[in-house]
Scaffold this active site. Structure first.
Site, PDB file in Angstrom:
ATOM      1  N   HIS A 101      34.266  42.993  36.938  1.00 55.91           N
ATOM      2  CA  HIS A 101      35.238  43.827  36.400  1.00 55.91           C
ATOM      3  C   HIS A 101      36.695  43.347  36.537  1.00 55.91           C
ATOM      4  O   HIS A 101      37.424  43.730  35.749  1.00 55.91           O
ATOM      5  CB  HIS A 101      35.296  45.079  37.187  1.00 55.91           C
ATOM      6  CG  HIS A 101      36.078  46.145  36.908  1.00 55.91           C
ATOM      7  ND1 HIS A 101      36.362  46.470  35.475  1.00 55.91           N
ATOM      8  CD2 HIS A 101      36.760  46.997  37.576  1.00 55.91           C
ATOM      9  CE1 HIS A 101      37.112  47.641  35.551  1.00 55.91           C
ATOM     10  NE2 HIS A 101      37.735  47.741  36.694  1.00 55.91           N
ATOM     11  N   ASP A 114      39.310  45.323  30.541  1.00 56.72           N
ATOM     12  CA  ASP A 114      38.271  46.087  30.882  1.00 56.72           C
ATOM     13  C   ASP A 114      38.294  47.367  31.594  1.00 56.72           C
ATOM     14  O   ASP A 114      37.716  47.752  32.645  1.00 56.72           O
ATOM     15  CB  ASP A 114      37.526  45.256  32.211  1.00 56.72           C
ATOM     16  CG  ASP A 114      36.010  45.243  32.124  1.00 56.72           C
ATOM     17  OD1 ASP A 114      35.338  45.150  31.156  1.00 56.72           O
ATOM     18  OD2 ASP A 114      35.350  45.449  33.238  1.00 56.72           O
ATOM     19  N   SER A 162      41.955  47.929  34.381  1.00 54.80           N
ATOM     20  CA  SER A 162      41.221  49.180  34.845  1.00 54.80           C
ATOM     21  C   SER A 162      42.305  50.312  35.000  1.00 54.80           C
ATOM     22  O   SER A 162      42.887  50.613  33.902  1.00 54.80           O
ATOM     23  CB  SER A 162      40.502  48.911  36.298  1.00 54.80           C
ATOM     24  OG  SER A 162      39.716  49.840  36.463  1.00 54.80           O
TER      25      SER A 162
END
Length: 386
Positions: free
Chosen positions: A349, A181, A156
């Protein structure tokens, strides 16, 4: 994709509800309990997953900054792990144990500035440029002018910082890059709804166990094993509070501030302070970093990220929780073979926490395919189709 799904790219909740017992192939089994057995939400120390811990001092114009790193392994390339927004290096704990058992490598998991146990003079500067320089400075402080081969792996926000670090050539011995991700298009779309999402989180917890339980039941981390070590790096004790007193329930929403009237504002302020102290006594743990205050840096983390990633002249790996996260630039780049991509379904996530074994297998295969590392323990590569 809903606004909530898109908002996950700052390191927060997954896009789908938590799946009972989901996680890595080893970790998931530990979550399945028989009837009548309670799940253990007690915290687990970092030392169960990392071999050592070090505070690395970096000198700059404003003085000395201290960056916390957790390490494992003694040979092979360095895998420098960068966590997502609000998380810490401890989010890589279970992944570290998984990758060390598959390939010969060294792990360095870094608490980025204003996160975890890292202490910096200017904690409010979370620009991509500053954090990328931090990464380069930590590598130089640890290894000097002749660092070993390094692969940057970021989740992220950490994935974005890894790309900015690589693009600026701040780690001269860089041999590979992995983003987990994070995709520019989806991340940029999510920014408008991010503040509403953050306001919907609990502000305080009555204990570490309480915070761990919330993270699992809310779906932020679907793997209980990882949550028990990771959440310790996300929350801290409220200042001036040493232990909970009379706590009875989890905080379900935000604590609304009282509106001040023009008349009697002094008494309202006094009552507000008293109420705040009572809240801290009942719920002595809060988030280590207020992500809402970092909003001015969000655009800089993600804008132009796809082209930066594609332009890095090193082998690249992109791991995603869903193929729908790809934007146009990355779709074209993937079709042209500019990077290796793997989709890990049934993950939230926090892919590396939810499925640490699958992520370790993907990274180990990437390292062996490019002859960056040697397999150990009889690990067999499984090359993905994309």
């Amino acid at each position: 994709m809903s606004a909530l799904e898109k908002s996950m790219h700052l390191g927060r909740l997954p896009s789908r509800p938590p799946l009972p017992g989901s996680g890595g192939s080893q970790s998931g089994a530990k979550m399945r309990m028989g009837p009548g057995r309670k799940r253990d939400f007690s915290p687990v120390p970092w030392s169960q997953y990392f071999e050592s811990m070090e505070d690395v001092e970096v000198e700059n114009e404003t003085g000395k900054d201290t960056f916390r790193v957790y390490k494992s392994g003694s040979e092979g390339p360095v895998l420098l792990l960068l966590h997502g927004g609000g998380h810490s290096a401890l989010s890589w704990a279970v992944f570290t144990a998984a990758i060390i058992s598959r390939v010969q490598c060294r792990i360095v998991a870094l608490d980025l500035r204003s996160h975890g146990e890292t202490k910096v003079k200017n904690s409010e500067d979370l620009s991509a440029e500053t954090m990328a320089k931090d990464v380069g400075n930590v590598v130089e402080a640890m290894y000097g002018d002749l660092p070993p081969p390094v692969m940057l792996i970021g989740h992220s926000m950490g994935g974005a910082i890894a790309v900015h670090t690589a693009s600026a050539n701040l780690v001269p011995s860089l041999l590979g890059l992995c983003m987990i991700d994070v995709v520019e298009g989806t991340a940029m779309d999510a920014l408008n709804s991010m503040q509403n999402f953050l306001r919907g989180r609990p502000k305080t917890f009555k204990s570490l166990e309480n915070a761990i339980e919330w993270s699992v039941k809310s779906g932020q981390i679907r793997n209980l094993e990882s949550a028990r070590v990771s959440m310790v790096g996300q929350v801290k004790q409220c200042e001036g509070i040493t232990s909970p007193e009379g706590s009875k329930s989890i905080v379900e929403g935000i604590i609304e501030e009282e509106e001040e009237d023009e008349e009697g504002s002094e008494s309202v302020n006094k009552r507000k302070k008293e109420d705040d102290m009572e809240t801290k006594k009942d719920h002595p743990y809060t988030w280590r970093i207020e992500l809402a205050k970092t909003e001015k840096y969000w655009d800089g983390w993600f804008r132009g990220l796809s082209n930066l990633f594609l332009s890095c002249p090193i082998p690249k790996l992109l791991l995603l929780a869903g193929v729908d996260r790809l934007d146009k630039d990355l779709t074209i780049g993937q079709m042209q073979g500019k990077f290796q991509m793997q989709v890990l379904p049934q993950c939230g996530h926090a892919v590396h926490e939810d499925a640490p074994d699958k992520v370790a297998e993907a990274v180990a295969t990437f390292l062996i395919r490019h002859r960056f590392a040697e397999p150990i323990g009889g690990f067999q590569c499984v090359f993905p189709g994309c």
